[in-house]
Every structure is written in structure tokens, then in C-alpha cells.
Design a protein around this motif. Structure first.
Motif, PDB file in Angstrom:
ATOM      1  N   ASN A 190       0.830  -1.210   0.000  1.00 33.67           N
ATOM      2  CA  ASN A 190       0.000   0.000   0.000  1.00 33.67           C
ATOM      3  C   ASN A 190       0.862   1.256   0.000  1.00 33.67           C
ATOM      4  O   ASN A 190       0.619   2.208   0.757  1.00 33.67           O
ATOM      5  N   ASP A 191       1.886   1.255  -0.841  1.00 35.72           N
ATOM      6  CA  ASP A 191       2.805   2.393  -1.019  1.00 35.72           C
ATOM      7  C   ASP A 191       3.636   2.690   0.226  1.00 35.72           C
ATOM      8  O   ASP A 191       4.268   3.757   0.310  1.00 35.72           O
ATOM      9  N   GLN A 192       3.663   1.795   1.172  1.00 35.30           N
ATOM     10  CA  GLN A 192       4.543   1.916   2.327  1.00 35.30           C
ATOM     11  C   GLN A 192       5.653   0.870   2.208  1.00 35.30           C
ATOM     12  O   GLN A 192       5.433  -0.220   1.670  1.00 35.30           O
ATOM     13  N   THR A 214      18.106   7.276   0.909  1.00 34.45           N
ATOM     14  CA  THR A 214      17.699   7.840  -0.380  1.00 34.45           C
ATOM     15  C   THR A 214      16.185   7.895  -0.497  1.00 34.45           C
ATOM     16  O   THR A 214      15.621   8.884  -0.982  1.00 34.45           O
ATOM     17  N   LEU A 215      15.503   6.842  -0.056  1.00 36.90           N
ATOM     18  CA  LEU A 215      14.043   6.857  -0.072  1.00 36.90           C
ATOM     19  C   LEU A 215      13.501   7.995   0.796  1.00 36.90           C
ATOM     20  O   LEU A 215      12.578   8.716   0.388  1.00 36.90           O
ATOM     21  N   LEU A 216      14.078   8.170   1.972  1.00 39.80           N
ATOM     22  CA  LEU A 216      13.635   9.252   2.858  1.00 39.80           C
ATOM     23  C   LEU A 216      13.847  10.607   2.211  1.00 39.80           C
ATOM     24  O   LEU A 216      12.993  11.502   2.319  1.00 39.80           O
ATOM     25  N   ILE A 220       9.806   9.165   0.724  1.00 40.28           N
ATOM     26  CA  ILE A 220       9.225   7.833   0.878  1.00 40.28           C
ATOM     27  C   ILE A 220       9.661   7.274   2.222  1.00 40.28           C
ATOM     28  O   ILE A 220      10.852   7.042   2.450  1.00 40.28           O
ATOM     29  N   ALA A 221       8.728   7.070   3.125  1.00 40.17           N
ATOM     30  CA  ALA A 221       9.054   6.592   4.469  1.00 40.17           C
ATOM     31  C   ALA A 221       9.364   5.099   4.441  1.00 40.17           C
ATOM     32  O   ALA A 221       8.782   4.336   3.667  1.00 40.17           O
ATOM     33  N   VAL A 222      10.290   4.695   5.293  1.00 41.71           N
ATOM     34  CA  VAL A 222      10.662   3.287   5.451  1.00 41.71           C
ATOM     35  C   VAL A 222      10.575   2.945   6.929  1.00 41.71           C
ATOM     36  O   VAL A 222      11.100   3.683   7.772  1.00 41.71           O
ATOM     37  N   MET A 223       9.939   1.826   7.241  1.00 35.73           N
ATOM     38  CA  MET A 223       9.835   1.386   8.631  1.00 35.73           C
ATOM     39  C   MET A 223      10.620   0.095   8.815  1.00 35.73           C
ATOM     40  O   MET A 223      10.368  -0.894   8.108  1.00 35.73           O
ATOM     41  N   ALA A 224      11.573   0.095   9.743  1.00 37.41           N
ATOM     42  CA  ALA A 224      12.282  -1.125  10.124  1.00 37.41           C
ATOM     43  C   ALA A 224      11.510  -1.775  11.261  1.00 37.41           C
ATOM     44  O   ALA A 224      11.333  -1.168  12.323  1.00 37.41           O
ATOM     45  N   THR A 225      11.041  -2.996  11.038  1.00 41.70           N
ATOM     46  CA  THR A 225      10.137  -3.622  11.997  1.00 41.70           C
ATOM     47  C   THR A 225      10.255  -5.137  11.912  1.00 41.70           C
ATOM     48  O   THR A 225      10.927  -5.675  11.034  1.00 41.70           O
ATOM     49  N   GLN A 226       9.605  -5.826  12.813  1.00 42.72           N
ATOM     50  CA  GLN A 226       9.568  -7.285  12.773  1.00 42.72           C
ATOM     51  C   GLN A 226       8.616  -7.729  11.667  1.00 42.72           C
ATOM     52  O   GLN A 226       7.488  -7.256  11.574  1.00 42.72           O
ATOM     53  N   ILE A 232       5.440 -10.924   4.290  1.00 41.35           N
ATOM     54  CA  ILE A 232       6.075 -10.946   2.970  1.00 41.35           C
ATOM     55  C   ILE A 232       5.068 -11.418   1.924  1.00 41.35           C
ATOM     56  O   ILE A 232       4.957 -10.842   0.836  1.00 41.35           O
ATOM     57  N   GLN A 233       4.316 -12.453   2.244  1.00 40.24           N
ATOM     58  CA  GLN A 233       3.360 -13.007   1.286  1.00 40.24           C
ATOM     59  C   GLN A 233       2.265 -12.000   0.936  1.00 40.24           C
ATOM     60  O   GLN A 233       1.710 -12.040  -0.162  1.00 40.24           O
ATOM     61  N   ALA A 234       1.953 -11.093   1.860  1.00 34.72           N
ATOM     62  CA  ALA A 234       0.908 -10.095   1.627  1.00 34.72           C
ATOM     63  C   ALA A 234       1.426  -8.846   0.924  1.00 34.72           C
ATOM     64  O   ALA A 234       0.636  -7.931   0.632  1.00 34.72           O
ATOM     65  N   ALA A 235       2.718  -8.780   0.623  1.00 36.37           N
ATOM     66  CA  ALA A 235       3.304  -7.583   0.028  1.00 36.37           C
ATOM     67  C   ALA A 235       2.869  -7.411  -1.427  1.00 36.37           C
ATOM     68  O   ALA A 235       2.552  -8.375  -2.130  1.00 36.37           O
TER      69      ALA A 235
END
Length: 277
Positions: A190-192, A214-216, A220-226, A232-235
Motif C-alpha cells: 500500500n505504497d509503504q 535515499t528513499l527518505l 518515501i518513508a521506510v519502517m524497520a520492523t519485525q 512478505i506473502q501479503a506484500a
């Protein structure tokens, strides 16, 4: 592979009692030289050296880059365009058993390698991943570093891949998605954009950090998360990154298919990481 240079010695040999050989006591970087049509140099050299410095500090190894080492790296970059230069740092020789010496006499090893031919094809066509049956241990004191203890990766690579896949998707022992066997991973939903948090296992690659920055910079926001396999399958899209092939699309993981991200080529161009054939 050509062993090019080892500090401290004239004949380019490594002491068999070196702690890097005995215990994997050290760190390394795999760096790409610029293509022949670009200004000669090592891509993102400052970032590679900074990560090596930080990793040495975390391991208690006193090291800083010398003018001589920079000279060696610069000469090799001019001589070998679009190659991989590997720089290994070890704590050197000394200490008793596991006990490290009070002061390190750091060994620096520089070697040159061809970039695998299939990396160019991967940039053009994407890659497919299979879930690895071998999981990484969790060790926050080592997480993020590209240290010399790579036996987990050796075990992962020793497994025969399915014929339709090119690399492994790797999890930790709690079934969190960490990386591929050779790269960091990102997903677009969803564009995240999300990427696994490298806090207990895995390598925080230089290209991972550069792409995040570079994305920032481009809003374009990037979230580092668990992340779990279900995430992954829902990406909508999946990407992997490393310093040699830059940014490439993942077209499938196991039986799940993904479309290429519409921005992949754009950001490869922005980062100047396109490989020439």
C-alpha cells in the motif's frame, strides 16, 4: 580470485595464528568498483569504511583507515572497474586462546573478485527466493555487523536450492524474516515500505542503509520492523539489496508471485548501481 595485498608482510601471506583464521575474530566489507564509463573509484567507500570502523569499535578492535590502505583501494579501483574488492580486518596475532590481546595489531587483507555474471541478469529479470530450512541464531551483540563468523551462511548455502529459485529467504530462530542469504530485503505494501529490523540477527548492509536514506530524501518513508513470512506473502512488491547488485526485484518467494516495483529502475539510476553487460 586474486589475493592482492596484506599489510605487515611483503609476501602477501597471512600468519596461521591470526585470530581471523583461528576464531573469525574480525569483520569485512564487499565493495563494488565503478563501471568503466563512470569516474574510477569504489562506490560508497566512505559508508563501507564507516561501518567497518563502527564494527571494530563494537568488537573492541582499535583500528582506523590508513593513507596506505586508501592508496591500495584507489589503485585497485582504477585497475579493476566493475569488480568486487573485499577488505578483511582481523584482530591480528596475539592473546591466549579466546582471550584477545590488550592491543590489536590489525591485519588488513584486500582481494579482488569478479562480480558474478548473473547479477546483471538479476537486475533485468528479478530473482526468486525459497524459504530456507536453516534459521539464524539471535545474538544482539553481533547483529548488524558483517563479522567473519559466517558458518550459518555456509550451512544455508550448502542446502540444494529448488531448481526454479536463485537464493534463500532466511529467518531467525523465532521465525522472523531477516534477509536473503546474500542481501537485505524490503517489502512494499500500500505504497509503504518495510524492512526487517536488524537488532538480533543478520547484517545491516551498506546498500540497505543507503537505500533507506535515499528513499527518505525522496519523501518515501521506510519502517524497520519485525516481519513474518505472512507479511512478505501479503506484500505488493519485494526487493533485495546488496553492494554488488544494488537493488533488484523479487518475482516470487516459494509459490507466491510478486510484480516488479515501479520505482526499482529509478532508484538504481539515482544510486548509479546499474551493472553493464
Amino acid at each position: 580470485m586474486a589475493l592482492v595485498w596484506v599489510n605487515h608482510v611483503e609476501d602477501g601471506t597471512i600468519n596461521p595464528f591470526d585470530r581471523g583464521v583461528a576464531y573469525g575474530d574480525g569483520v569485512f566489507a564487499s565493495m563494488r568498483t565503478a563501471s568503466a564509463d563512470m569516474p574510477a573509484g569504489i562506490l560508497f567507500l566512505d559508508e563501507h569504511l564507516s561501518r567497518l570502523q563502527q564494527s571494530c569499535e563494537r568488537l573492541g578492535i582499535e583500528w582506523c583507515v590508513s593513507d596506505l590502505l586508501i592508496q591500495q583501494l584507489t589503485q585497485l579501483a582504477q585497475q579493476y572497474p566493475q569488480h568486487c574488492i573485499k577488505l578483511i580486518l582481523t584482530r591480528g596475532v596475539g592473546g591466549r586462546g579466546y582471550q584477545a590481546p590488550l592491543r590489536a595489531n590489525v591485519t588488513e587483507v584486500v582481494s579482488v573478485h569478479a562480480i558474478p555474471d548473473h547479477y546483471h541478469h538479476w537486475q533485468q529479470s528479478g530473482i526468486t527466493l525459497a524459504s530456507s530450512p536453516i534459521h539464524l541464531g539471535r545474538q544482539p551483540l553481533l547483529a548488524g555487523m558483517k563479522h567473519l563468523n559466517r558458518l550459518e551462511q555456509v550451512l544455508i548455502k550448502s542446502q540444494p536450492l529448488p531448481s526454479t529459485h536463485q537464493d534463500w529467504l532466511v529467518f531467525d530462530c523465532d521465525c522472523n524474516v531477516i534477509e536473503s542469504s546474500v542481501a537485505n530485503i524490503f517489502i512494499v505494501k500500500n505504497d509503504q515500505i518495510f524492512t526487517p529490523a536488524i537488532t538480533h540477527a543478520g547484517v545491516s548492509g551498506v546498500m540497505r542503509e543507503i537505500l533507506i536514506d535515499t528513499l527518505l530524501c525522496h519523501g518515501i518513508a521506510v519502517m524497520a520492523t519485525q516481519l513474518k513470512l505472512s507479511d512478505i506473502q501479503a506484500a505488493d512488491n519485494v526487493l533485495i539489496t546488496n553492494s554488488l547488485f544494488g537493488v533488484i526485484d523479487v518475482s516470487a518467494i516459494d509459490d507466491f508471485q510478486f510484480s516488479p516495483w515501479t520505482q526499482t529502475s529509478r532508484f538504481r539510476h539515482i544510486l548509479s548501481v546499474n551493472l553493464s553487460s
